[in-house]
Scaffold this motif. Structure first.
Motif, PDB file in Angstrom:
ATOM      1  N   LEU A  36       0.803  -1.221   0.000  1.00  0.00           N
ATOM      2  CA  LEU A  36       0.000   0.000   0.000  1.00  0.00           C
ATOM      3  C   LEU A  36       0.837   1.274   0.000  1.00  0.00           C
ATOM      4  O   LEU A  36       0.293   2.374   0.044  1.00  0.00           O
ATOM      5  CB  LEU A  36      -0.950  -0.009   1.201  1.00  0.00           C
ATOM      6  CG  LEU A  36      -2.139  -0.955   1.040  1.00  0.00           C
ATOM      7  CD1 LEU A  36      -2.894  -1.101   2.336  1.00  0.00           C
ATOM      8  CD2 LEU A  36      -3.091  -0.452  -0.045  1.00  0.00           C
ATOM      9  N   LEU A  40      -0.746   4.939  -0.787  1.00  0.00           N
ATOM     10  CA  LEU A  40      -0.746   5.802   0.388  1.00  0.00           C
ATOM     11  C   LEU A  40      -0.006   7.103   0.093  1.00  0.00           C
ATOM     12  O   LEU A  40      -0.449   8.198   0.457  1.00  0.00           O
ATOM     13  CB  LEU A  40      -0.060   5.072   1.547  1.00  0.00           C
ATOM     14  CG  LEU A  40      -0.281   5.698   2.900  1.00  0.00           C
ATOM     15  CD1 LEU A  40      -1.751   5.631   3.257  1.00  0.00           C
ATOM     16  CD2 LEU A  40       0.525   4.977   3.956  1.00  0.00           C
ATOM     17  N   GLY A  43      -2.291   9.066  -1.972  1.00  0.00           N
ATOM     18  CA  GLY A  43      -3.390   9.622  -1.179  1.00  0.00           C
ATOM     19  C   GLY A  43      -2.930  10.823  -0.366  1.00  0.00           C
ATOM     20  O   GLY A  43      -3.595  11.861  -0.293  1.00  0.00           O
ATOM     21  N   THR A  91      -5.326   7.980  -7.010  1.00  0.00           N
ATOM     22  CA  THR A  91      -5.312   7.061  -5.875  1.00  0.00           C
ATOM     23  C   THR A  91      -6.468   6.069  -5.997  1.00  0.00           C
ATOM     24  O   THR A  91      -6.305   4.874  -5.762  1.00  0.00           O
ATOM     25  CB  THR A  91      -5.447   7.842  -4.559  1.00  0.00           C
ATOM     26  OG1 THR A  91      -4.546   8.934  -4.586  1.00  0.00           O
ATOM     27  CG2 THR A  91      -5.125   6.967  -3.372  1.00  0.00           C
ATOM     28  N   ASP A  92      -7.627   6.592  -6.384  1.00  0.00           N
ATOM     29  CA  ASP A  92      -8.782   5.714  -6.520  1.00  0.00           C
ATOM     30  C   ASP A  92      -8.532   4.653  -7.586  1.00  0.00           C
ATOM     31  O   ASP A  92      -8.874   3.492  -7.409  1.00  0.00           O
ATOM     32  CB  ASP A  92     -10.030   6.542  -6.882  1.00  0.00           C
ATOM     33  CG  ASP A  92     -11.279   5.691  -6.845  1.00  0.00           C
ATOM     34  OD1 ASP A  92     -11.600   5.179  -5.754  1.00  0.00           O
ATOM     35  OD2 ASP A  92     -11.911   5.508  -7.894  1.00  0.00           O
ATOM     36  N   LEU A  95      -6.313   2.032  -6.146  1.00  0.00           N
ATOM     37  CA  LEU A  95      -6.945   1.195  -5.126  1.00  0.00           C
ATOM     38  C   LEU A  95      -8.068   0.337  -5.706  1.00  0.00           C
ATOM     39  O   LEU A  95      -8.410  -0.702  -5.147  1.00  0.00           O
ATOM     40  CB  LEU A  95      -7.483   2.074  -3.989  1.00  0.00           C
ATOM     41  CG  LEU A  95      -6.373   2.731  -3.171  1.00  0.00           C
ATOM     42  CD1 LEU A  95      -6.948   3.766  -2.233  1.00  0.00           C
ATOM     43  CD2 LEU A  95      -5.592   1.687  -2.381  1.00  0.00           C
TER      44      LEU A  95
ATOM     45  N   MET B  24      -6.584   4.000   4.628  1.00  0.00           N
ATOM     46  CA  MET B  24      -5.738   3.648   3.481  1.00  0.00           C
ATOM     47  C   MET B  24      -4.613   2.701   3.875  1.00  0.00           C
ATOM     48  O   MET B  24      -3.901   2.196   3.019  1.00  0.00           O
ATOM     49  CB  MET B  24      -5.151   4.907   2.851  1.00  0.00           C
ATOM     50  CG  MET B  24      -6.036   5.489   1.773  1.00  0.00           C
ATOM     51  SD  MET B  24      -5.208   6.842   0.943  1.00  0.00           S
ATOM     52  CE  MET B  24      -6.129   8.211   1.556  1.00  0.00           C
ATOM     53  N   ALA B  30      -9.033   0.593   2.046  1.00  0.00           N
ATOM     54  CA  ALA B  30      -8.230   1.663   1.442  1.00  0.00           C
ATOM     55  C   ALA B  30      -9.029   2.556   0.494  1.00  0.00           C
ATOM     56  O   ALA B  30      -8.954   3.785   0.561  1.00  0.00           O
ATOM     57  CB  ALA B  30      -7.030   1.060   0.717  1.00  0.00           C
ATOM     58  N   ARG B  31      -9.812   1.934  -0.369  1.00  0.00           N
ATOM     59  CA  ARG B  31     -10.504   2.734  -1.377  1.00  0.00           C
ATOM     60  C   ARG B  31     -11.521   3.672  -0.731  1.00  0.00           C
ATOM     61  O   ARG B  31     -11.639   4.837  -1.107  1.00  0.00           O
ATOM     62  CB  ARG B  31     -11.190   1.811  -2.382  1.00  0.00           C
ATOM     63  CG  ARG B  31     -11.480   2.531  -3.662  1.00  0.00           C
ATOM     64  CD  ARG B  31     -12.070   1.633  -4.695  1.00  0.00           C
ATOM     65  NE  ARG B  31     -12.404   2.441  -5.863  1.00  0.00           N
ATOM     66  CZ  ARG B  31     -13.189   2.021  -6.834  1.00  0.00           C
ATOM     67  NH1 ARG B  31     -13.719   0.821  -6.768  1.00  0.00           N
ATOM     68  NH2 ARG B  31     -13.457   2.805  -7.849  1.00  0.00           N
ATOM     69  N   ASN B  34      -9.804   6.695   0.842  1.00  0.00           N
ATOM     70  CA  ASN B  34      -9.499   7.745  -0.126  1.00  0.00           C
ATOM     71  C   ASN B  34     -10.745   8.593  -0.398  1.00  0.00           C
ATOM     72  O   ASN B  34     -10.692   9.821  -0.459  1.00  0.00           O
ATOM     73  CB  ASN B  34      -8.988   7.090  -1.420  1.00  0.00           C
ATOM     74  CG  ASN B  34      -8.554   8.091  -2.451  1.00  0.00           C
ATOM     75  OD1 ASN B  34      -7.790   9.001  -2.150  1.00  0.00           O
ATOM     76  ND2 ASN B  34      -9.043   7.946  -3.662  1.00  0.00           N
TER      77      ASN B  34
END
Lengths: 101, 461
Positions: A36, A40, A43, A91-92, A95, B24, B30-31, B34
């Motif tokens: 991650l 991270l 993010g 970031t989305d 993820l 996260m 995590a998603r 965010n």
């Protein structure tokens, strides 16, 4: 010396705030799996886009006849928005890959 | 009244940032994490625009909304359209935008605060840090996308660099104290900070870029925090400091994964003198393997481990490698992926890429867990990875990557390395693994070669 004391007294709460936030930041990241790290970082990158709030505050105080300042302010808000929107969307997308099958 | 609404919005925003970052840290949440942070950000931004006591001309509102609208469309499109392999440089680019934003705030606020030392301190600090972060990120971006791929080293680079840094700091301190009412001086400070950002990043090798981006990321956080200090704005403070401290910790964790201290990354760039040490001649010969031979070898193996590297990402071979894995598993071959923490251009880069092609999570095994397994492995297929399997990291103290933990692929019975050519890896150093008697080279573009391999395997039953 007196100046320093005045400064500390004036900003006492802010200084507490800063110190506690530093520890919160460290605490929140602790023990994150390697997988991650990239999302991270991305993010966190989006979150510092909060600097856009400062750009907006500058704009709200700009004299509307000062075109140079208007142009700089426009640019600042634009750059801040790119940081925020781009940051969260990238970031989305990263993820999204981690969704369960 | 307005004041209470913004305070409340900032409180909500700050809480979502902390919660978002925390969430996260776990693949499951995590998603959503965010998303939570993004919602908090939107609340904070709109509260700032609508709830204030200033009288604001429609022109200003128009410009604010114009900038936000334009930025949203541009940011969204870029982020949505970029290929997975390009994500690291995109993160760097967006980071630079944030830094530039902080620097512009400094440029604009300076004139309103001449003579006020208390306000000039955060203004000048934000200006300098934001500028360094901006120019540094742009250089990192150019290095990652290959526009600028050679580390630049001038003689006595570290001394020059440190001298420039001290110069910029002294200049900044003088501006704060003397507060000259002169735009030219302010722009000179801005320019010198930009130059330092370039000097800071330019000697650092591509393999270390993730660490640099992470560091510049925390710089931008710090710049945002100085903005918060200036306006006594709580959300800029929380957001900025959270990223500043979390980013610094993340940077150190990444360095630890490479087993190199941060100072070594910044000051002891890859690609220096040690590289020349020993090129091929006395190292023996290199063996080729054909696709059909490899197909046969794999078909009759019990266990295959795949080592993915950046070359896999470049060739967009993540889907075909998953296909290879599926077909081998159908034949009863055990297949695993060995994930080096810094394979690719960013930690976790390979995980993201393989997850994209639906490779199951539990097949991705981290370095510490997979290393003991190589001894019982029939074939290791290294796809586009180089430095993370270079034995020089273990046995050549003069090597620039000496000390970095690597994947012990040489313990396997057969090693097959897929590369496009014999060029050195991203760190720019030769790899003894290729001369290992157990090693064979499979030259060619990863996607093309692997597609042929899969086709070949399909013909065998």
């Amino acid at each position: 010396m007196q100046q320093l004391f005045d400064f500390l007294a004036l900003h006492e709460m802010t200084i507490y705030f800063v110190i506690l936030s530093v520890f919160v930041g460290i605490e929140v990241i602790g023990g994150v799996p390697t997988v991650l790290h990239t999302p991270l970082m991305s993010g966190a990158n989006a979150i510092h886009g909060v600097v856009i709030v400062g750009a907006i505050l500058v704009m709200l105080n700009v004299d509307p006849t000062n075109y140079g300042a208007l142009a700089l302010g426009f640019l600042a808000v634009l750059l801040g928005t790119l940081n925020v929107v781009g940051g969260f969307v990238v970031t989305d997308r990263m993820l999204e890959m981690f969704k369960k099958k | 009244m307005n004041h209470f609404i913004t305070s409340l919005a900032y409180l909500i925003g700050s809480t979502t940032f902390i919660m978002g970052l925390k969430m996260m840290g776990n693949p499951k949440s995590a998603r959503n994490g965010n998303m939570v942070a993004a919602v908090g950000m939107v609340i904070a931004i709109f509260a700032t625009i609508f709830f204030h006591d200033n009288t604001v001309s429609p022109i200003v509102y128009g410009l604010i909304f114009g900038a936000i609208g334009l930025g949203t469309v541009m940011g969204w499109m870029t982020a949505k359209q970029v290929q997975m392999t390009k994500m690291p440089e995109l993160v760097s680019l967006f980071n630079g935008m944030g830094g530039a934003c902080a620097a512009l705030i400094g440029l604009m606020e300076y004139h309103h605060n001449i003579g006020k030392t208390g306000a000039l301190l955060p203004i000048v600090a934000g200006l300098i840090i934001g500028s360094v972060s901006f120019s540094g990120s742009i250089i990192a971006f150019l290095k990652l996308n290959g526009t600028m791929n050679q580390p630049v080293r001038l003689p006595s680079y570290n001394m020059l660099n440190n001298a420039v840094m001290l110069g910029v700091l002294a200049f900044g301190a003088w501006v704060i104290m003397a507060s000259p009412d002169n735009s030219a001086i302010l722009f000179a400070l801005f320019a010198s900070a930009l130059v330092y950002g370039i000097l800071f990043t330019i000697p650092i090798g591509g393999a270390d870029m993730p660490v640099v981006i992470s560091l510049l990321n925390s710089f931008t956080g710090l710049a945002a925090a100085f903005g918060g200090f200036l306006y006594d704005n709580k959300i800029m403070l929380t957001g900025g400091i959270l990223v500043g401290s979390a980013g610094t910790l993340l940077t150190l964790v990444m360095c630890k994964a490479m087993n190199r201290p941060l100072s070594n990354v910044i000051f002891g760039a890859f690609g220096g003198g040690a590289v020349a040490a020993g090129t091929s001649s006395e190292k023996g010969s290199i063996k080729d393997i054909s696709v059909s031979d490899l197909a046969t070898l794999m078909n009759y193996s019990k266990k295959v481990i795949i080592v993915p590297g950046y070359g896999l990402a470049v060739a967009q071979a993540q889907h075909v490698i998953h296909e290879l894995e599926t077909i081998l598993e159908e034949r009863g071959v055990e297949v695993k992926y060995a994930m080096h923490p810094v394979a690719g251009r960013m930690p976790g880069h390979m995980n993201v890429l393989l997850a994209e092609s639906n490779v199951s999570y539990d097949k991705l095994v981290e370095m510490e867990d997979i290393n003991p397994e190589f001894a019982s492995t029939d074939v290791v297929l290294v796809v586009g990875a180089n430095d993370v399997v270079n034995p020089a990291a273990k046995n050549d103290p003069s090597s620039p990557i000496y000390g970095m933990p690597i994947l012990d692929v040489e313990n396997a019975k057969n090693i097959v390395v897929n590369k496009r050519s014999m060029n050195a890896g991203y760190a720019g150093i030769d790899n003894d693994l290729f001369y290992n008697p157990k090693n064979s080279m499979l030259f060619g573009d990863a996607k093309g070669v692997l597609t042929k391999l899969v086709a070949e395997l399909k013909t065998m039953d």
